[in-house]
Design an enzyme around this catalytic site. Structure first.
Site, PDB file in Angstrom:
ATOM      1  N   CYS A 294       0.804  -1.223   0.000  1.00  0.00           N
ATOM      2  CA  CYS A 294       0.000   0.000   0.000  1.00  0.00           C
ATOM      3  C   CYS A 294       0.837   1.273   0.000  1.00  0.00           C
ATOM      4  O   CYS A 294       0.284   2.376  -0.042  1.00  0.00           O
ATOM      5  CB  CYS A 294      -0.946  -0.018   1.199  1.00  0.00           C
ATOM      6  SG  CYS A 294      -1.883  -1.559   1.302  1.00  0.00           S
TER       7      CYS A 294
ATOM      8  N   HIS B 126      -2.549   8.079   6.148  1.00  0.00           N
ATOM      9  CA  HIS B 126      -2.774   6.720   5.641  1.00  0.00           C
ATOM     10  C   HIS B 126      -4.124   6.210   6.144  1.00  0.00           C
ATOM     11  O   HIS B 126      -4.919   5.704   5.360  1.00  0.00           O
ATOM     12  CB  HIS B 126      -1.637   5.807   6.090  1.00  0.00           C
ATOM     13  CG  HIS B 126      -1.699   4.434   5.520  1.00  0.00           C
ATOM     14  ND1 HIS B 126      -1.682   4.195   4.156  1.00  0.00           N
ATOM     15  CD2 HIS B 126      -1.786   3.213   6.108  1.00  0.00           C
ATOM     16  CE1 HIS B 126      -1.752   2.896   3.936  1.00  0.00           C
ATOM     17  NE2 HIS B 126      -1.825   2.274   5.113  1.00  0.00           N
TER      18      HIS B 126
ATOM     19  N   HIS C  35      -9.760   1.663   0.590  1.00  0.00           N
ATOM     20  CA  HIS C  35      -8.301   1.531   0.528  1.00  0.00           C
ATOM     21  C   HIS C  35      -7.932   0.943  -0.830  1.00  0.00           C
ATOM     22  O   HIS C  35      -8.171  -0.235  -1.089  1.00  0.00           O
ATOM     23  CB  HIS C  35      -7.827   0.628   1.661  1.00  0.00           C
ATOM     24  CG  HIS C  35      -6.337   0.601   1.837  1.00  0.00           C
ATOM     25  ND1 HIS C  35      -5.467   1.185   0.944  1.00  0.00           N
ATOM     26  CD2 HIS C  35      -5.555   0.055   2.815  1.00  0.00           C
ATOM     27  CE1 HIS C  35      -4.230   0.990   1.355  1.00  0.00           C
ATOM     28  NE2 HIS C  35      -4.261   0.319   2.490  1.00  0.00           N
TER      29      HIS C  35
END
Length: 462
Positions: free
Chosen positions: A213, A353, A389
């Site tokens: 990620c 994040h 996400h």
């Protein structure tokens, strides 16, 4: 519960049974302490200053940058039930799924049918970014480019997952003779960058980075360094991901990392909220055109913002669990500010994040507090609260959101802020957008494996 799954949810588990090395005294990295001998200095050499001249994306809110940000500002959620396949047997049945995606005018029909969505999102986003930079195919500026100094660096966390899954299924059900000749080329992670470069004729640096990620930010950082070292004038950089398929969903379910709020998916992604229960899968691509200031000025390019610097490092701690002391993240932020020539006091916006996981959200907040001593001056938000996400593409889409906050003077809300954790004493822009003049903004992305990355953007000032 398996130990790794429990760690993904931030639960406490007994230590593993395998032997560990004898602990040694930890020395705090020099990067974790800000230099105090002199005020930080920003880059002034136009050959080394890196500016953003174009942006392109594929998202749950469509493929237009302005529309994407308008819907973020409105606090809309792109999360809903999965209808791409039958998800009724899965404990999580929703995601930030792209619907109605069209690559018409950007990918020819024959190739479009063969390509994995991961590659389709990459090519569309890259070409749209070049168009917005005044470098569309056939344009005078494109024709005049020194293609040997123009590169592509678009990464992906998982690659062509649909193509891979289909190939494995054909092997099991029909034998190796039924595996497509495109199986390997379209499954490997570098092919999005390669095919985009082939389409636009860029012969400079070309590869992909895969750091889960954190992928997009790693690509921005690497692209900027190519430019600063004089190896390229312009690089298309970012991330792409398309993992909302049965094997992708099933894999994250097995990690027990996903929210299971099936009765109310719109509120499932709730970063920093006491009732958060895991992240929500998303997909798409986010791409920037990064260019040396000297090159951009020579061609009279539209300069949107400036990339001031960045940093990458590793927690060296656990496969999925963040460090409790926040050292990896805090030192990464500090290194990024040093690279950017920015003092902590200059930063007044953070695109976090913030995935809505039990351990990750607070670990990031604690690390941020180690660097920024006056959190009341900073707006901090989570793009993921609305789009989910997007894994390897997350940093790309969030970089675009960060840059749009700079150019519009508005920061988008973090939606689903109902019962925030008491540790979160930042202004999270809860549920409603806020007007805010961004001086310096940072965008954080962290990935499985302990990969940390931070990039720093600011308004362009000649």
């Amino acid at each position: 519960m398996h130990a790794h799954a429990a760690h993904a949810l931030g639960l406490r588990v007994p230590p593993p049974a395998f032997p560990r090395r004898r602990a040694r005294p930890r020395r705090r990295p020099a990067a974790a302490v800000l230099a105090t001998s002199a005020a930080p200095q920003r880059e002034t050499d136009p050959r080394k200053r890196v500016v953003i001249t174009g942006m392109g994306l594929a998202s749950v809110f469509g493929s237009d940058v302005d529309t994407f940000y308008d819907r973020l500002l409105a606090g809309e959620s792109g999360v809903g039930p999965i209808d791409r396949f039958d998800a009724s047997s899965f404990p999580t049945r929703f995601a930030g799924q792209i619907r109605g995606f069209s690559s018409e005018g950007y990918i020819d029909g024959k190739n479009d049918r063969r390509l994995d969505d991961c590659i389709r999102y990459c090519i569309l986003s890259g070409k749209k970014a070049l168009e917005s930079a005044g470098l569309g195919a056939g344009s005078d500026a494109h024709v005049k480019l020194d293609v040997g100094r123009a590169g592509v660096l678009v990464g992906t966390g998982m690659g062509g997952l649909s193509v891979f899954s289909d190939g494995v299924q054909n092997l099991i059900e029909k034998g190796y003779r039924k595996i497509s000749p495109f199986f390997i080329p379209y499954a490997i992670t570098n092919m999005g960058s390669a095919l985009l470069a082939i389409d636009v004729g860029f012969m400079g640096p070309n590869y992909s980075i895969s750091t889960a990620c954190a992928t997009s930010n790693y690509c921005f950082y690497a692209a900027a360094n190519h430019i600063r070292r004089g190896e390229a004038d312009i690089i298309v950089a970012g991330g792409t991901e398309a993992a909302i398929i049965p094997i992708g969903l099933g894999g994250f379910v097995a990690c027990r990392a996903l929210s299971q709020r099936n009765d109310d998916p719109i509120t499932a992604c709730r970063p920093w909220d006491k009732e958060r229960d895991g992240f929500v899968m998303g997909e798409g691509a986010g791409v920037l055109v990064m260019e040396s200031l000297e090159h951009a000025m020579k061609r009279d390019a539209p300069i949107i913002a400036e990339y001031l610097g960045g940093a990458v490092n590793c927690d060296a701690y656990h496969m999925t669990d963040p460090r409790a002391d926040g050292l990896g993240v805090s030192s990464c932020i500090t290194m990024s500010l040093r690279d950017a020539g920015v003092a902590p006091e200059e930063v007044n916006y953070i695109n976090a994040h913030a995935t809505s996981t039990l351990a990750g959200d607070l670990a990031e907040v604690r690390a941020i507090k180690q660097v920024f001593k006056n959190p009341s001056e900073i707006k901090i938000n989570s793009t993921k609260s609305m789009i989910g996400h997007c894994l390897g593409a997350a940093g790309g889409l969030e970089a675009i959101a960060t840059i749009k906050s700079i150019t519009t003077g508005w920061v988008h809300p973090t939606i689903n802020q109902f019962n925030p954790e008491p540790e979160v004493d930042f202004d999270t822009v809860a549920n409603e957008k806020k007007q805010h003049e961004v001086n310096v903004g940072i965008s954080n992305s962290f990935g499985f494996g302990g990969h940390n990355s931070v990039v720093v953007f600011a308004p362009f000032k000649p």
